[in-house]
Design an enzyme around this catalytic site. Sequence first.
Site, short mmCIF file in Angstrom:
data_model
loop_
_atom_site.label_atom_id
_atom_site.label_comp_id
_atom_site.label_asym_id
_atom_site.label_seq_id
_atom_site.Cartn_x
_atom_site.Cartn_y
_atom_site.Cartn_z
N ASN A 9 43.09 34.72 30.70
CA ASN A 9 42.75 35.34 31.98
C ASN A 9 41.92 34.30 32.72
OD1 ASN A 9 41.79 36.83 34.10
ND2 ASN A 9 40.86 38.43 32.85
N LYS A 16 38.85 33.40 30.34
CA LYS A 16 38.69 34.34 29.23
C LYS A 16 39.91 34.19 28.33
CE LYS A 16 36.38 38.07 31.63
NZ LYS A 16 36.58 39.41 32.11
N ARG A 93 47.28 36.90 32.25
CA ARG A 93 47.02 37.89 33.28
C ARG A 93 47.33 37.24 34.62
NH1 ARG A 93 41.31 40.70 34.81
NH2 ARG A 93 42.14 42.14 36.35
N HIS A 181 44.28 46.01 38.91
CA HIS A 181 43.71 46.50 37.63
C HIS A 181 44.75 47.25 36.81
CE1 HIS A 181 39.45 46.41 39.56
NE2 HIS A 181 39.60 45.36 38.76
N LEU A 209 35.36 50.41 36.55
CA LEU A 209 34.16 49.98 37.25
C LEU A 209 33.58 48.75 36.57
CD1 LEU A 209 32.50 53.51 37.67
CD2 LEU A 209 34.13 52.38 39.21
N GLY A 210 33.92 47.59 37.09
CA GLY A 210 33.37 46.34 36.58
C GLY A 210 32.91 45.53 37.77
N ARG A 241 32.34 42.27 46.59
CA ARG A 241 33.37 42.59 47.59
C ARG A 241 33.01 43.88 48.33
NH1 ARG A 241 38.33 42.29 43.55
NH2 ARG A 241 36.97 41.23 42.08
N ASP A 283 24.89 42.33 39.84
CA ASP A 283 24.94 42.80 38.46
C ASP A 283 24.32 44.20 38.37
OD1 ASP A 283 24.31 43.27 35.71
OD2 ASP A 283 24.63 41.13 35.35
N MET A 284 25.12 45.16 37.97
CA MET A 284 24.64 46.55 37.93
C MET A 284 23.43 46.72 37.03
SD MET A 284 24.84 49.57 39.05
CE MET A 284 26.34 49.78 39.99
N ARG A 285 23.39 45.97 35.92
CA ARG A 285 22.23 46.09 35.02
C ARG A 285 20.94 45.75 35.75
NH1 ARG A 285 24.99 43.01 30.17
NH2 ARG A 285 25.77 42.04 32.04
N ILE A 329 30.75 48.58 33.80
CA ILE A 329 29.83 49.61 34.28
C ILE A 329 30.26 50.98 33.77
CG2 ILE A 329 28.92 50.72 36.35
CD1 ILE A 329 29.42 48.01 37.83
N GLU A 331 31.82 51.85 31.15
CA GLU A 331 31.63 52.07 29.72
C GLU A 331 30.16 52.08 29.30
OE1 GLU A 331 33.91 49.00 27.68
OE2 GLU A 331 35.61 49.39 29.01
N GLU A 379 42.20 44.81 28.20
CA GLU A 379 43.32 44.19 28.93
C GLU A 379 44.00 43.13 28.08
OE1 GLU A 379 40.26 43.83 31.97
OE2 GLU A 379 41.84 44.01 33.45
P1 AMP Z 1 33.26 43.70 33.85
O1 AMP Z 1 33.75 43.07 35.14
O2 AMP Z 1 34.15 44.81 33.37
O3 AMP Z 1 32.94 42.68 32.79
O4 AMP Z 1 31.87 44.42 34.21
C1 AMP Z 1 30.76 43.70 34.67
C2 AMP Z 1 29.72 44.68 35.20
O5 AMP Z 1 29.34 45.58 34.15
C3 AMP Z 1 28.43 44.03 35.69
O6 AMP Z 1 28.03 44.61 36.92
C4 AMP Z 1 27.44 44.40 34.61
O7 AMP Z 1 26.14 44.50 35.10
C5 AMP Z 1 27.94 45.75 34.20
N1 AMP Z 1 27.40 46.15 32.89
C6 AMP Z 1 27.66 45.62 31.68
N2 AMP Z 1 26.88 46.22 30.74
C7 AMP Z 1 26.10 47.13 31.40
C8 AMP Z 1 25.10 48.07 30.99
N3 AMP Z 1 24.72 48.17 29.71
N4 AMP Z 1 24.52 48.84 31.95
C9 AMP Z 1 24.90 48.72 33.24
N5 AMP Z 1 25.83 47.88 33.68
C10 AMP Z 1 26.43 47.09 32.77
#
Ligand code: AMP
Length: 401
Positions: A9, A16, A93, A181, A209-210, A241, A283-285, A329, A331, A379
Amino acid sequence: MSGTILCLNAGSSSLKFALFRADDAAGLTALAHGKIEGIGIAPHLVTRDARGRVIAERRWARGDGETHESLLQGLLEQIEHDAGRDLVGVGHRVVHGGSDFFAPVRIAGDVLDRLTALCPLAPLHQPHNLAAIRAVTALRPALPQIACFDTGFHHAQPAVAQRLALPRSLADEGMRRYGFHGISYEYVARRLAEIDPTLAAGRVIVAHLGNGASLCAIDGGRSIDTTMGFTTLDGLVMGTRCGSIDPGAILYLFQHKRMTAEAVEHLLYEQSGLLGVSGVSSDMRVLLDSADPHAREAVELFAYRIAREAGALVSSLGGLDGLVFTAGIGENAPELRLRVCARLAWLGIAIDADANRRNDPLISTADSRVAVRVVPTDEELMIARHAAALLAHDANAPTSG
Ligand code: AMP
């Protein structure tokens, strides 16, 4: 057919990868997966085994001159060394299959040229996906390669869901809603059929949701509508985005802000979304941990737009039996799931707070009118399945002459 399958990917600055052992009797077994980040700046490789333990790590210094191709060459050599020269194929991918490609396809003949012609439809992803195919072709010309498409799962949507309200001549040129997706949605739909066949046969919204984010309305295992459209900009608020915005806002940027097409592209793909609204991070975290009011606002907007778009998809489906969260996000962020589900309480959704906090597979209460699940996506495994199936098919095909 047996041997090792490599899944790739490729992005603009990251690669990846995942390795699977394919065996006629045992099926697919995950061997390892990893990521090279910072390509073009200071590449950093991390490889993990199937249980997630780090088994290799390497950093290259700035200015080492490592390119996608040289890093891929190193990766192939390492895999061939470890797998005893047993590599039988590479699955890729590829973000866009256009109107012609939806099922996975072996790279042969004019396939690569036809996929290259689709680059304007996904300028930030497609060129990098195809560069990886070209690099493998140059390095290992005889190695079979299979392209799997993010658009493929959506290709049979009703025509009304695919149409943009633009002049017909533009639709004839391929300007329509494609959706993305799809590899993730296909995996989740199949997984759901294994763990909850009754729900899988019903009306389900899957929320991927990523960093990129979209929703897919799935009816009896088939995609009937989705929030991403002509490009990966449409729909939900994402990491960087913008998601759906008034097209007039883009005219304003051109006409009154006098921005160039490149600057607008950069703004909409790289500087908007959670990053743009929060001014803190994509970054959601980081945002969930932040007390900054703009970070809180970005999280709220993210959840609000998911709920709003989910409402639209409930209409497309004519009701809702299940909601499934997946990707980084979806998961891992209970707080975010809770916010979305609170906004969708009017559908009869009720969440078990403890199950949600634990990221359990089922997070709705027994009396919730809609089942709410967390299904981790994979994926790479989906790509490996397609690659293995095509390789087995080709191996069994009668040879001509
Ligand atoms: P992905 O594109 O599927 O790899 O997802 C990336 C997103 O998932 C980023 O915004 C990360 O901050 C979020 N993410 C990963 N682990 C967590 C977590 N434990 N809590 C909140 N957001 C997370």
